[in-house]
Motif scaffolding. Sequence first.
Motif, PDB file in Angstrom:
ATOM      1  N   UNK A 135      12.687  -3.785   0.029  1.00  0.00           N
ATOM      2  CA  UNK A 135      11.640  -3.871  -1.063  1.00  0.00           C
ATOM      3  C   UNK A 135      10.483  -3.223  -0.900  1.00  0.00           C
ATOM      4  N   UNK A 136       9.616  -3.057   0.130  1.00  0.00           N
ATOM      5  CA  UNK A 136       8.712  -2.273   0.362  1.00  0.00           C
ATOM      6  C   UNK A 136       9.036  -0.788   0.330  1.00  0.00           C
ATOM      7  N   UNK A 137      10.137  -0.356   0.633  1.00  0.00           N
ATOM      8  CA  UNK A 137      10.442   1.229   0.359  1.00  0.00           C
ATOM      9  C   UNK A 137      10.774   1.408  -1.006  1.00  0.00           C
ATOM     10  N   UNK A 138      11.068   0.537  -1.629  1.00  0.00           N
ATOM     11  CA  UNK A 138      11.692   0.990  -3.053  1.00  0.00           C
ATOM     12  C   UNK A 138      10.415   0.720  -4.201  1.00  0.00           C
ATOM     13  N   UNK A 139       9.697  -0.550  -3.724  1.00  0.00           N
ATOM     14  CA  UNK A 139       9.021  -0.822  -4.880  1.00  0.00           C
ATOM     15  C   UNK A 139       7.443  -0.922  -4.440  1.00  0.00           C
ATOM     16  N   UNK A 140       7.266  -0.813  -3.182  1.00  0.00           N
ATOM     17  CA  UNK A 140       5.932  -0.856  -2.594  1.00  0.00           C
ATOM     18  C   UNK A 140       5.040   0.137  -2.970  1.00  0.00           C
ATOM     19  N   UNK A 141       5.423   1.405  -3.171  1.00  0.00           N
ATOM     20  CA  UNK A 141       4.497   2.370  -3.795  1.00  0.00           C
ATOM     21  C   UNK A 141       3.813   2.053  -5.211  1.00  0.00           C
ATOM     22  N   UNK A 142       4.746   1.431  -5.960  1.00  0.00           N
ATOM     23  CA  UNK A 142       4.135   0.845  -7.116  1.00  0.00           C
ATOM     24  C   UNK A 142       3.417  -0.474  -7.062  1.00  0.00           C
ATOM     25  N   UNK A 143       4.114  -1.284  -6.473  1.00  0.00           N
ATOM     26  CA  UNK A 143       3.313  -2.643  -6.321  1.00  0.00           C
ATOM     27  C   UNK A 143       2.192  -2.610  -5.550  1.00  0.00           C
ATOM     28  N   UNK A 144       1.828  -2.210  -4.507  1.00  0.00           N
ATOM     29  CA  UNK A 144       0.573  -2.127  -3.546  1.00  0.00           C
ATOM     30  C   UNK A 144      -0.537  -1.124  -4.380  1.00  0.00           C
ATOM     31  N   UNK A 145      -0.211  -0.384  -5.226  1.00  0.00           N
ATOM     32  CA  UNK A 145      -1.329   0.519  -5.839  1.00  0.00           C
ATOM     33  C   UNK A 145      -1.219   1.913  -5.232  1.00  0.00           C
ATOM     34  N   UNK A 146      -1.491   3.006  -6.022  1.00  0.00           N
ATOM     35  CA  UNK A 146      -1.360   4.315  -5.780  1.00  0.00           C
ATOM     36  C   UNK A 146      -1.644   4.805  -4.417  1.00  0.00           C
ATOM     37  N   UNK A 147      -0.809   5.207  -3.745  1.00  0.00           N
ATOM     38  CA  UNK A 147      -1.141   5.578  -2.340  1.00  0.00           C
ATOM     39  C   UNK A 147      -1.334   4.511  -1.276  1.00  0.00           C
ATOM     40  N   UNK A 148      -1.250   3.610  -1.597  1.00  0.00           N
ATOM     41  CA  UNK A 148      -1.701   2.249  -0.639  1.00  0.00           C
ATOM     42  C   UNK A 148      -0.647   2.081   0.343  1.00  0.00           C
ATOM     43  N   UNK A 149       0.579   2.330  -0.085  1.00  0.00           N
ATOM     44  CA  UNK A 149       1.812   1.891   1.150  1.00  0.00           C
ATOM     45  C   UNK A 149       1.332   3.354   2.368  1.00  0.00           C
ATOM     46  N   UNK A 150       1.402   4.451   1.621  1.00  0.00           N
ATOM     47  CA  UNK A 150       1.435   5.785   2.626  1.00  0.00           C
ATOM     48  C   UNK A 150       0.009   5.480   3.398  1.00  0.00           C
ATOM     49  N   UNK A 151      -1.009   4.841   2.831  1.00  0.00           N
ATOM     50  CA  UNK A 151      -2.133   4.790   3.702  1.00  0.00           C
ATOM     51  C   UNK A 151      -2.034   3.872   4.979  1.00  0.00           C
ATOM     52  N   UNK A 152      -1.119   2.789   4.411  1.00  0.00           N
ATOM     53  CA  UNK A 152      -1.143   1.689   5.241  1.00  0.00           C
ATOM     54  C   UNK A 152      -0.106   1.928   6.357  1.00  0.00           C
ATOM     55  N   UNK A 153       0.958   2.722   6.178  1.00  0.00           N
ATOM     56  CA  UNK A 153       1.959   3.234   7.325  1.00  0.00           C
ATOM     57  C   UNK A 153       1.201   4.275   7.939  1.00  0.00           C
ATOM     58  N   UNK A 154       0.543   5.280   7.482  1.00  0.00           N
ATOM     59  CA  UNK A 154      -0.276   6.139   8.254  1.00  0.00           C
ATOM     60  C   UNK A 154      -1.370   5.307   9.383  1.00  0.00           C
ATOM     61  N   UNK A 155      -1.967   4.404   8.825  1.00  0.00           N
ATOM     62  CA  UNK A 155      -2.956   3.603   9.785  1.00  0.00           C
ATOM     63  C   UNK A 155      -2.033   2.947  10.848  1.00  0.00           C
ATOM     64  N   UNK A 156      -1.112   2.419  10.348  1.00  0.00           N
ATOM     65  CA  UNK A 156      -0.118   1.531  11.366  1.00  0.00           C
ATOM     66  C   UNK A 156       0.362   2.534  12.554  1.00  0.00           C
ATOM     67  N   UNK A 157       1.121   3.613  12.324  1.00  0.00           N
ATOM     68  CA  UNK A 157       1.399   4.442  13.360  1.00  0.00           C
ATOM     69  C   UNK A 157       0.413   5.055  14.318  1.00  0.00           C
ATOM     70  N   UNK A 158      -0.937   5.218  13.575  1.00  0.00           N
ATOM     71  CA  UNK A 158      -2.043   5.641  14.206  1.00  0.00           C
ATOM     72  C   UNK A 158      -2.512   4.569  15.321  1.00  0.00           C
ATOM     73  N   UNK A 159      -2.381   3.294  14.677  1.00  0.00           N
ATOM     74  CA  UNK A 159      -3.034   2.304  15.520  1.00  0.00           C
ATOM     75  C   UNK A 159      -2.005   1.968  16.802  1.00  0.00           C
TER      76      UNK A 159
END
Length: 321
Positions: free
Chosen positions: A141-165
């Motif tokens: 669900x996150x993969x397919x609709x997350x980019x739209x559902x969570x806001x512009x670029x929000x999922x990418x920023x979240x995942x980038x922050x996660x792997x850095x953490x």
Amino acid sequence: MNGYIIKRRLLAVCRVLQMECFRIDESGFTGFDLLNPEQQFQGATAIAIDNDEARRLIREHFPKLQADELKYRALARRPANHPRLMALQRNVLTHHKCVTYVCDKRFLLLLMFLDYAVEPFYYERGVDFYEDGQNYSLASLLYLVGPTLLGNGALDRLLASFQRAVKEKSPSALADLVAAARASRWRELPEALGPLARFAAPECLQAIAAPGVSTDAAFVVLQSLISRMEVIADGPYRIEHDQSKNLLIYHDLLQRYISHEDAITFCQSEIAGITFPLKLQSVTQVDSKASPAVQLADVMIGAAIEAVSTLSGQRAGTLDA
């Protein structure tokens, strides 16, 4: 006594050399960074074939080959080689034990996010987060609709922050992860982002900061290969792989697998599992230029990665996907 010991060791070496041998090669390795836009997929191939047979196949399909080593990328550049590459793959798959594993690294990163940034929150509250594959459903669900559902670029920023953490494990990196979750439209999917965004759940942050937790996909790729090699191997077997820097990580992991002598079975799903001790007995690094069998593994995984990249629309490949 010395002569007896030498004889025993020689016999042991002979037994190892007579074992069924799988040659493996990988492609798409980017370490902890699973968001590399140029390499969306990672995978590996294992082939049970000896070097004499591999050499014969290479000569049969590429009789005019001048290069020191068979490399998929180099061969695929020339249209005249395409029918030969397809025929070689068909021959390998028809007559030899062969398994190829490919993963979408972005989807795998989402699964890791759910494992460490979400599941501990539910575990502390007595909820089986993995029941009926809920983690896979939520990741999809996150993969397919997350980019739209969570806001512009929000999922990418979240995942980038996660792997850095996960990599840095510092208080500032963990705080940035929570901030990234809160900056998204997390209320649209609180099941996935609520533990971080609403509660900054300490159990999740502790899991992310735990020693040994990594976003490196090598473990997942290798375990997937081994789970199939253990099934298709007739008995004890060994592995040979290239001396590349990327495969050093695979080498260390394989040695750890071999050293695990406790009898136990891990079931990842109804159709996937792995039982220890393994049938796998040894792992050796070899120079791929001297190993036609490893070169065939390079062709198989190279073609598979290119095909899935084409089918996903990432880029146009040279062969018919």
